[in-house]
Design an enzyme around this catalytic site. Structure first.
Site, mmCIF file in Angstrom:
data_model
loop_
_atom_site.group_PDB
_atom_site.id
_atom_site.type_symbol
_atom_site.label_atom_id
_atom_site.label_comp_id
_atom_site.label_asym_id
_atom_site.label_seq_id
_atom_site.Cartn_x
_atom_site.Cartn_y
_atom_site.Cartn_z
ATOM 1 N N GLU A 5 23.874 16.973 29.602
ATOM 2 C CA GLU A 5 23.495 18.374 29.679
ATOM 3 C C GLU A 5 24.159 19.191 28.560
ATOM 4 O O GLU A 5 23.525 20.015 27.905
ATOM 5 C CB GLU A 5 23.887 18.917 31.065
ATOM 6 C CG GLU A 5 23.473 20.342 31.334
ATOM 7 C CD GLU A 5 21.984 20.583 31.183
ATOM 8 O OE1 GLU A 5 21.193 19.645 31.432
ATOM 9 O OE2 GLU A 5 21.613 21.687 30.772
ATOM 10 N N ALA A 42 3.610 29.134 35.927
ATOM 11 C CA ALA A 42 4.171 28.573 37.152
ATOM 12 C C ALA A 42 3.512 29.245 38.356
ATOM 13 O O ALA A 42 2.890 30.299 38.228
ATOM 14 C CB ALA A 42 5.679 28.806 37.177
ATOM 15 N N HIS A 70 8.807 33.870 29.682
ATOM 16 C CA HIS A 70 9.045 32.423 29.677
ATOM 17 C C HIS A 70 7.897 31.781 28.890
ATOM 18 O O HIS A 70 6.759 32.248 28.956
ATOM 19 C CB HIS A 70 9.019 31.855 31.095
ATOM 20 C CG HIS A 70 10.095 32.395 31.998
ATOM 21 N ND1 HIS A 70 10.562 31.698 33.093
ATOM 22 C CD2 HIS A 70 10.794 33.548 31.980
ATOM 23 C CE1 HIS A 70 11.487 32.416 33.714
ATOM 24 N NE2 HIS A 70 11.642 33.551 33.057
ATOM 25 N N TYR A 75 6.058 31.425 33.289
ATOM 26 C CA TYR A 75 4.869 31.074 32.508
ATOM 27 C C TYR A 75 4.135 29.924 33.179
ATOM 28 O O TYR A 75 4.696 28.843 33.374
ATOM 29 C CB TYR A 75 5.313 30.638 31.118
ATOM 30 C CG TYR A 75 4.191 30.413 30.141
ATOM 31 C CD1 TYR A 75 3.505 31.489 29.595
ATOM 32 C CD2 TYR A 75 3.837 29.123 29.742
ATOM 33 C CE1 TYR A 75 2.490 31.287 28.675
ATOM 34 C CE2 TYR A 75 2.832 28.922 28.814
ATOM 35 C CZ TYR A 75 2.161 30.010 28.287
ATOM 36 O OH TYR A 75 1.161 29.811 27.366
ATOM 37 N N GLU A 133 13.803 37.835 38.037
ATOM 38 C CA GLU A 133 12.674 36.988 37.647
ATOM 39 C C GLU A 133 11.477 37.293 38.535
ATOM 40 O O GLU A 133 11.611 37.439 39.749
ATOM 41 C CB GLU A 133 13.021 35.498 37.794
ATOM 42 C CG GLU A 133 11.862 34.605 37.362
ATOM 43 C CD GLU A 133 12.040 33.141 37.714
ATOM 44 O OE1 GLU A 133 12.678 32.419 36.927
ATOM 45 O OE2 GLU A 133 11.530 32.713 38.775
ATOM 46 N N GLY A 157 9.075 22.805 30.112
ATOM 47 C CA GLY A 157 8.065 22.854 31.174
ATOM 48 C C GLY A 157 7.904 21.494 31.809
ATOM 49 O O GLY A 157 8.412 20.486 31.305
ATOM 50 N N ASP A 158 7.217 21.460 32.931
ATOM 51 C CA ASP A 158 6.955 20.197 33.634
ATOM 52 C C ASP A 158 5.512 19.780 33.376
ATOM 53 O O ASP A 158 4.653 20.617 33.135
ATOM 54 C CB ASP A 158 7.210 20.363 35.130
ATOM 55 C CG ASP A 158 8.694 20.567 35.395
ATOM 56 O OD1 ASP A 158 9.505 19.839 34.776
ATOM 57 O OD2 ASP A 158 9.044 21.467 36.186
ATOM 58 N N TYR A 179 21.608 23.979 33.121
ATOM 59 C CA TYR A 179 21.615 23.373 34.463
ATOM 60 C C TYR A 179 23.056 23.072 34.891
ATOM 61 O O TYR A 179 23.588 22.001 34.582
ATOM 62 C CB TYR A 179 20.765 22.088 34.445
ATOM 63 C CG TYR A 179 19.325 22.363 34.057
ATOM 64 C CD1 TYR A 179 18.356 22.584 35.018
ATOM 65 C CD2 TYR A 179 18.950 22.438 32.710
ATOM 66 C CE1 TYR A 179 17.038 22.873 34.668
ATOM 67 C CE2 TYR A 179 17.638 22.729 32.346
ATOM 68 C CZ TYR A 179 16.696 22.943 33.331
ATOM 69 O OH TYR A 179 15.394 23.241 32.980
HETATM 70 P P1 FAD Z 1 14.653 20.583 27.927
HETATM 71 O O1 FAD Z 1 15.622 21.567 27.391
HETATM 72 O O2 FAD Z 1 13.701 19.988 26.955
HETATM 73 O O3 FAD Z 1 15.457 19.435 28.643
HETATM 74 C C1 FAD Z 1 15.700 19.408 30.049
HETATM 75 C C2 FAD Z 1 16.835 18.489 30.369
HETATM 76 O O4 FAD Z 1 16.479 17.180 30.075
HETATM 77 C C3 FAD Z 1 18.101 18.777 29.612
HETATM 78 O O5 FAD Z 1 18.831 19.770 30.274
HETATM 79 C C4 FAD Z 1 18.780 17.457 29.572
HETATM 80 O O6 FAD Z 1 19.703 17.314 30.627
HETATM 81 C C5 FAD Z 1 17.634 16.510 29.728
HETATM 82 N N1 FAD Z 1 17.353 15.839 28.493
HETATM 83 C C6 FAD Z 1 17.172 16.408 27.288
HETATM 84 N N2 FAD Z 1 16.938 15.452 26.386
HETATM 85 C C7 FAD Z 1 16.932 14.292 27.062
HETATM 86 C C8 FAD Z 1 16.729 12.955 26.693
HETATM 87 N N3 FAD Z 1 16.493 12.607 25.433
HETATM 88 N N4 FAD Z 1 16.781 12.004 27.659
HETATM 89 C C9 FAD Z 1 17.005 12.353 28.927
HETATM 90 N N5 FAD Z 1 17.221 13.603 29.330
HETATM 91 C C10 FAD Z 1 17.186 14.546 28.406
HETATM 92 N N6 FAD Z 1 8.935 25.882 34.259
HETATM 93 C C11 FAD Z 1 7.686 26.426 34.082
HETATM 94 O O7 FAD Z 1 6.697 25.677 34.072
HETATM 95 N N7 FAD Z 1 7.516 27.765 33.882
HETATM 96 C C12 FAD Z 1 8.567 28.628 33.874
HETATM 97 O O8 FAD Z 1 8.383 29.828 33.697
HETATM 98 C C13 FAD Z 1 9.884 28.115 34.080
HETATM 99 N N8 FAD Z 1 10.979 28.922 34.063
HETATM 100 C C14 FAD Z 1 12.246 28.387 34.201
HETATM 101 C C15 FAD Z 1 13.366 29.219 34.114
HETATM 102 C C16 FAD Z 1 14.650 28.702 34.237
HETATM 103 C C17 FAD Z 1 15.845 29.620 34.144
HETATM 104 C C18 FAD Z 1 14.842 27.307 34.439
HETATM 105 C C19 FAD Z 1 16.215 26.734 34.568
HETATM 106 C C20 FAD Z 1 13.738 26.457 34.514
HETATM 107 C C21 FAD Z 1 12.430 26.975 34.386
HETATM 108 N N9 FAD Z 1 11.298 26.168 34.440
HETATM 109 C C22 FAD Z 1 10.023 26.699 34.266
HETATM 110 C C23 FAD Z 1 11.437 24.734 34.713
HETATM 111 C C24 FAD Z 1 11.582 23.882 33.424
HETATM 112 O O9 FAD Z 1 10.414 24.006 32.655
HETATM 113 C C25 FAD Z 1 11.804 22.454 33.869
HETATM 114 O O10 FAD Z 1 13.057 22.317 34.472
HETATM 115 C C26 FAD Z 1 11.611 21.406 32.783
HETATM 116 O O11 FAD Z 1 11.558 20.122 33.400
HETATM 117 C C27 FAD Z 1 12.756 21.371 31.785
HETATM 118 O O12 FAD Z 1 12.671 22.402 30.884
HETATM 119 P P2 FAD Z 1 13.847 22.635 29.788
HETATM 120 O O13 FAD Z 1 13.385 23.671 28.864
HETATM 121 O O14 FAD Z 1 15.123 22.818 30.481
HETATM 122 O O15 FAD Z 1 13.776 21.197 29.099
#
Ligand code: FAD
Length: 298
Positions: free
Chosen positions: A158, A51, A77, A49, A17, A108-109, A145
């Site tokens: 999860e 980040a 990403h 992306y 990465e 994303g956050d 996760y």
């Molecule tokens: P989602 O898949 O939408 O969900 C995240 C988690 O929320 C799920 O795993 C689940 O446990 C929980 N969840 C889902 N639905 C619900 C619900 N209804 N109620 C409560 N909890 C729920 N961020 C960036 O900005 N740029 C990047 O390039 C980037 N790259 C990443 C690469 C990897 C390999 C990883 C693991 C993370 C990366 N992130 C990045 C961070 C990621 O964007 C954050 O962790 C974000 O908060 C969650 O994204 P997600 O796609 O996992 O979310």
């Protein structure tokens, strides 16, 4: 090439990465890093992306350079929570114009100063994954996760979230970094039990900077095993020693994962090639023999 196809003929993939440098910084430095990483024959390089303070255009520019300038397969990403459908469409068009075939689809956050509109066009990565699957033309990866989302340890939630992502069209899973392989093995068992058979690539970050690792562990929820905590504490004032000890720790982690049959290792490089080189050197023979066996067994 779609990265899902790697798993048809490889027992172990190695990938890295990278994050794009800030707009004000020239790309020359990262190009040198990519050239060094290329010597390690990665199966692909993923580019984060938006980040690390980088602009989204920079992410596309870097992902395109990995693919078109260096000839290495890339995974771009893509986050969606702060985007409109129109913005995502424009980004997807640009990615396709740049021959990028693979996307890691993420929610994303939400940045601190971002005011969320009343009607969000995307609520979770699932929305983006479904859209990508309908559009066709990309191999879709999603985040997983092993220690629960943000360390919540709600493994059932999860698994349900992953089930949704896979049912929508995610074809490869890439995990959040972890320092404790047992959490990954427990997670894999759960996936198996719930019939989620998508290839899972394990995210490994070399722990060579104590403050960074503590911060990342706090943000991501990745637990720090006692053995690693001791190393981080003991060598906190000796960067060279920590570099060595952290590299050995990551090498052992990778070696154990490979011995346990992991399908892929994704190294979080922090844009540095030296440590990655050392880790891969230490598992060179194991890496060769794994893929040799898989080819010769046909
Ligand atoms: P989602 O898949 O939408 O969900 C995240 C988690 O929320 C799920 O795993 C689940 O446990 C929980 N969840 C889902 N639905 C619900 C619900 N209804 N109620 C409560 N909890 C729920 N961020 C960036 O900005 N740029 C990047 O390039 C980037 N790259 C990443 C690469 C990897 C390999 C990883 C693991 C993370 C990366 N992130 C990045 C961070 C990621 O964007 C954050 O962790 C974000 O908060 C969650 O994204 P997600 O796609 O996992 O979310």
């Amino acid at each position: 090439m779609f990265i899902k196809d790697l798993f048809l003929h490889k027992k172990l993939t190695i990938s890295f990465e990278l994050f794009p440098p800030k707009q004000s910084v020239s790309l020359d430095g990262i190009y040198n890093t990519i050239a060094e990483l290329k010597e390690l024959n990665p199966d692909f390089i993923s580019v984060t992306y938006g980040a690390g303070g980088s602009s989204k255009d920079r992410s596309i520019e870097l992902a395109s350079a990995v693919k078109n300038k260096f000839g290495i397969e890339t995974v771009a990403h893509l986050t969606c929570i702060t985007s409109t459908k129109r913005e995502v469409k424009n980004t997807l068009d640009k990615l396709q114009e740049n021959n990028i075939d693979n996307i890691l689809a993420l929610r994303g956050d939400i940045p601190k100063d971002f005011v969320l509109p009343e009607n969000l066009e995307y609520n979770s990565s699932k929305d983006l994954i479904c859209e990508l699957a309908q559009r066709k033309g990309f191999c879709i990866s999603a985040a997983a996760y092993p220690e629960g989302y943000m360390g919540s340890m709600d493994i059932d939630r999860e698994i349900k979230s992953l089930r949704d992502k896979v049912d929508c069209g995610a074809e490869v899973l890439i995990t959040q970094l972890f320092f404790n392989n047992n959490s990954f093995y427990d997670f894999k068992e759960k996936l198996y039990k719930y019939n989620i058979n998508t290839p899972v690539i394990a995210g490994v970050m070399p722990a060579v900077d104590r403050d960074l690792i503590n911060r990342i562990s706090w943000i991501s929820g990745a637990s720090i095993p006692d053995r690693l905590k001791k190393l981080l504490d003991k060598y906190q004032y000796s960067p060279e020693s920590l570099l060595e000890a952290g590299t050995v720790y990551a090498s052992e982690q990778v070696s154990d994962l490979v011995a346990s049959g992991v399908e892929g290792i994704h190294l979080y490089t922090m844009n540095k090639s030296e440590i990655v080189k050392k880790i891969l050197k230490s598992v060179e023979e194991i890496r060769k023999s794994v893929n040799y066996k898989s080819v010769s067994s046909f």
